[in-house]
Design a protein around this motif. Structure first.
Motif, PDB file in Angstrom:
ATOM      1  N   ARG A  30       0.841  -1.202   0.000  1.00  0.00           N
ATOM      2  CA  ARG A  30       0.000   0.000   0.000  1.00  0.00           C
ATOM      3  C   ARG A  30       0.873   1.249   0.000  1.00  0.00           C
ATOM      4  O   ARG A  30       1.734   1.399   0.858  1.00  0.00           O
ATOM      5  N   VAL A  34       1.222   5.032   0.711  1.00  0.00           N
ATOM      6  CA  VAL A  34       0.606   6.007   1.607  1.00  0.00           C
ATOM      7  C   VAL A  34       1.171   7.376   1.271  1.00  0.00           C
ATOM      8  O   VAL A  34       2.380   7.575   1.302  1.00  0.00           O
ATOM      9  N   ALA A  88      -3.906   9.644   1.995  1.00  0.00           N
ATOM     10  CA  ALA A  88      -4.458   8.745   0.979  1.00  0.00           C
ATOM     11  C   ALA A  88      -3.660   7.452   0.969  1.00  0.00           C
ATOM     12  O   ALA A  88      -2.498   7.410   1.387  1.00  0.00           O
ATOM     13  N   ILE A  89      -4.292   6.399   0.489  1.00  0.00           N
ATOM     14  CA  ILE A  89      -3.656   5.082   0.470  1.00  0.00           C
ATOM     15  C   ILE A  89      -4.186   4.293  -0.717  1.00  0.00           C
ATOM     16  O   ILE A  89      -5.369   4.344  -1.015  1.00  0.00           O
ATOM     17  N   ARG A  90      -3.297   3.586  -1.398  1.00  0.00           N
ATOM     18  CA  ARG A  90      -3.657   2.801  -2.578  1.00  0.00           C
ATOM     19  C   ARG A  90      -2.940   1.460  -2.555  1.00  0.00           C
ATOM     20  O   ARG A  90      -1.711   1.431  -2.539  1.00  0.00           O
ATOM     21  N   PRO A  91      -3.664   0.371  -2.599  1.00  0.00           N
ATOM     22  CA  PRO A  91      -2.991  -0.924  -2.777  1.00  0.00           C
ATOM     23  C   PRO A  91      -2.438  -1.062  -4.198  1.00  0.00           C
ATOM     24  O   PRO A  91      -3.103  -0.652  -5.156  1.00  0.00           O
ATOM     25  N   HIS A 117       0.296  -3.746  -6.768  1.00  0.00           N
ATOM     26  CA  HIS A 117       1.289  -4.797  -6.942  1.00  0.00           C
ATOM     27  C   HIS A 117       2.657  -4.129  -7.011  1.00  0.00           C
ATOM     28  O   HIS A 117       2.788  -3.011  -7.493  1.00  0.00           O
ATOM     29  N   GLN A 120       3.632   0.219   2.659  1.00  0.00           N
ATOM     30  CA  GLN A 120       3.367  -0.704   3.754  1.00  0.00           C
ATOM     31  C   GLN A 120       2.890  -2.052   3.252  1.00  0.00           C
ATOM     32  O   GLN A 120       2.111  -2.125   2.293  1.00  0.00           O
TER      33      GLN A 120
END
Lengths: 134, 134
Positions: B28, B30, B38-41, B43, B73
């Motif tokens: 993720r 951050v 903001a946070i984005r998963p 690959h 993270q």
């Protein structure tokens, strides 16, 4: 080489996003600590629309979180199927100090997470979510 | 009511933290977007000490990430056992624009994530991790 199906990304309604969030035990608090982006996994419970969790750490961390806007994120990903979802709620975090309220909410948190650390509540002002399917 | 063993929280070395991070497919990012956390998963792949990922989104998002300090993270949590770990790497994110470099790194990312979105590299300046056991 087999063809990999292209993933489909679907925006979730806030209601569906919160339903998914409610189904997992751990989420991640995203905040700013010492001017740097920071993230902490925590156990949490949804209580009357608010996200409640305890965070163990220095007093400075608790002071830094109180009355700030944070993001709270949960996700699930199935590596074998390559699908999953992510939900993020953004809102003000407030430290809970009322002892009766702390006792009431602690009973909803799983042991042993219920009795340690500073308790916070996030009132989601923005809830977004996306589901990935093949 | 059975007694729940108290968890033990262990700080991880940077080497052990990166080893754990390398073993999961999704992390993720951050960051700050429009002054909000903001946070984005995504690959990702570890390449010569750097964290490389592609992020799909508006040009504004890509511009906002470039040359900023972000956190990256990963975690794993086993709900049945109540144990797990979390690892966070903090450092500058840089957009990769060299086409040969993009092609080389895209081959390391899983399909179909390898060919869409803006590619970034984070050079970790701080790596922290904690493992939770019972």
């Amino acid at each position: 080489m087999t063809t990999t199906p292209m993933p489909v990304l679907e925006e979730l309604s806030a209601a569906e996003a919160l339903r998914l969030m409610a189904g997992v035990p751990v989420g991640r608090v995203v905040f700013t600590e010492g001017a740097l982006p920071a993230i902490r996994p925590v156990h949490f419970v949804l209580d009357d629309g608010g996200i409640v969790f305890r965070i163990v750490g220095a007093q400075r961390l608790a002071d830094g979180l109180h009355n700030t806007v944070v993001a709270f994120q949960t996700d699930e990903y199935q590596a074998d199927r390559g699908d999953g979802w992510t939900v993020t709620a953004t809102g003000h975090a407030t430290r809970i100090t009322d002892q009766d309220e702390i006792a009431r909410l602690a009973r909803q948190l799983p042991l042993p997470w219920s009795d340690r650390g500073h308790m916070f509540r996030i009132e989601p002002e923005l809830v977004t979510g996306r589901r990935l399917t093949r």
